[in-house]
Every structure is written in structure tokens, then in C-alpha cells.
Design a protein around this motif. Structure first.
Motif, mmCIF file in Angstrom:
data_model
loop_
_atom_site.group_PDB
_atom_site.id
_atom_site.type_symbol
_atom_site.label_atom_id
_atom_site.label_comp_id
_atom_site.label_asym_id
_atom_site.label_seq_id
_atom_site.Cartn_x
_atom_site.Cartn_y
_atom_site.Cartn_z
ATOM 1 N N ALA A 31 42.765 46.911 42.995
ATOM 2 C CA ALA A 31 42.141 46.839 41.670
ATOM 3 C C ALA A 31 40.729 47.414 41.703
ATOM 4 C CB ALA A 31 42.117 45.386 41.191
ATOM 5 N N ILE A 32 39.986 47.134 42.751
ATOM 6 C CA ILE A 32 38.627 47.671 42.873
ATOM 7 C C ILE A 32 38.670 49.189 42.993
ATOM 8 C CG2 ILE A 32 36.641 47.809 44.439
ATOM 9 C CD1 ILE A 32 37.047 44.804 44.944
ATOM 10 N N VAL A 34 40.797 51.191 41.720
ATOM 11 C CA VAL A 34 41.175 51.774 40.431
ATOM 12 C C VAL A 34 40.024 51.661 39.435
ATOM 13 C CG1 VAL A 34 42.706 51.456 38.444
ATOM 14 C CG2 VAL A 34 43.645 51.421 40.752
ATOM 15 N N ILE A 35 39.293 50.564 39.444
ATOM 16 C CA ILE A 35 38.250 50.308 38.450
ATOM 17 C C ILE A 35 36.986 51.128 38.706
ATOM 18 C CG2 ILE A 35 36.658 48.528 37.633
ATOM 19 C CD1 ILE A 35 38.976 46.546 37.930
ATOM 20 N N LEU A 36 36.576 51.320 39.950
ATOM 21 C CA LEU A 36 35.314 52.008 40.249
ATOM 22 C C LEU A 36 35.215 53.416 39.665
ATOM 23 C CD1 LEU A 36 34.336 50.872 43.835
ATOM 24 C CD2 LEU A 36 33.214 50.323 41.688
ATOM 25 N N HIS A 38 36.667 54.655 37.072
ATOM 26 C CA HIS A 38 36.609 54.550 35.616
ATOM 27 C C HIS A 38 35.242 54.079 35.145
ATOM 28 C CE1 HIS A 38 40.770 55.514 34.925
ATOM 29 N NE2 HIS A 38 41.148 54.626 35.821
ATOM 30 N N SER A 39 34.616 53.173 35.879
ATOM 31 C CA SER A 39 33.302 52.692 35.462
ATOM 32 C C SER A 39 32.261 53.784 35.608
ATOM 33 C CB SER A 39 32.899 51.458 36.273
ATOM 34 O OG SER A 39 32.680 51.804 37.629
#
Length: 142
Positions: A31-32, A34-36, A38-39
Motif C-alpha cells: 500500500a505504501i 502504491v500511495i507514494l 500518487h502523493s
């Protein structure tokens, strides 16, 4: 003797508990990852939108182009002192001789201006070397 055996067997994880802990850790890690990205992309888009909004606001305030240089633009109004759009102390500012500075964007390292006569293409670079482009449409004073 059974009390001692049950006490010793309770001090360790079972194989199922260990596998579940590893599975949860792997899901959090995924999850980390995938999220980094995008942020980071969201921050760049925010800078892009903020930059274009600042340039649009300059157009709405009836500024006119006086002089365009590589890293700054001189602007005038029909009434009032001239101002300069430039980088000062890692900020994109609109600086006047008597009225101080107006902060447009924070954390900017460089400003590049391409003058195409009827419009100017401006590019700003932040400290992370991300860039944002914007177009400035202002009439010339000449």
C-alpha cells in the motif's frame, strides 16, 4: 507436568500467527509503494494549479507588460508604481518599489520566461526540481 508444558508452549508464536503477521506487513508495504507516487504527483499538480492561478490573477488586475527579461518581468498599471515578477529568497513574488512584496508561490528556486510577444510562457522549478508551466497573457505598454 502438564502445567509446565502448556506454559512453555504459550511463549512462542504458532506458524499460522507468524504467516499472518508477514502477510499483514507485506500488504502495508504494498500500500505504501502504491500511495507514494500518487502523493508526489498530487503535489506537482497542486503547484501547477497554484502557478496558473497566480498568473491568471495578474491578468485580472489589469497589469501590462513593460519589459520581459529571462528571469523577471516588469509590469505596470495605468495608475501606480511598476512591479516586478521575480524569484526572491526561494519565493515567486510580485515586488514593488514602494508597496513591498506579494508572495505568489513558496519554495521556488528558478523562474524561466520565454517571450512570444503576445504571451509569455513561464516555467518555475521548486526545490525538488519539479516544474510547473504557466502562460501569462498581458498587453504590452508600448
Amino acid at each position: 507436568m502438564t502445567a509446565v508444558q502448556s506454559k512453555n508452549s504459550r511463549n512462542s508464536f504458532t506458524m499460522v500467527e507468524a504467516i499472518l503477521a508477514l502477510l499483514v506487513a507485506a500488504m502495508v508495504f504494498e500500500a505504501i509503494m502504491v500511495i507514494l507516487p500518487h502523493s508526489k504527483r498530487g503535489q506537482t499538480q497542486d503547484m501547477q494549479m497554484d502557478f496558473q492561478a497566480a498568473l491568471t490573477q495578474l491578468g485580472r488586475q489589469n497589469y501590462q507588460l513593460d519589459q520581459v527579461q529571462v528571469r523577471e518581468i516588469q509590469l505596470k498599471k495605468t495608475i501606480g508604481d511598476p512591479v516586478t515578477l521575480k524569484i526572491a529568497k526561494h519565493d515567486l513574488v510580485l515586488a514593488g518599489t514602494h508597496h513591498g512584496r506579494v508572495l505568489l508561490l513558496h519554495g521556488i528556486d528558478d523562474l524561466r520566461i520565454d517571450n512570444f510577444g503576445t504571451y509569455q510562457l513561464l516555467t518555475v522549478f521548486d526545490r525538488g526540481h519539479e516544474k510547473a508551466n504557466g502562460t501569462l497573457f498581458l498587453p504590452n505598454t508600448k
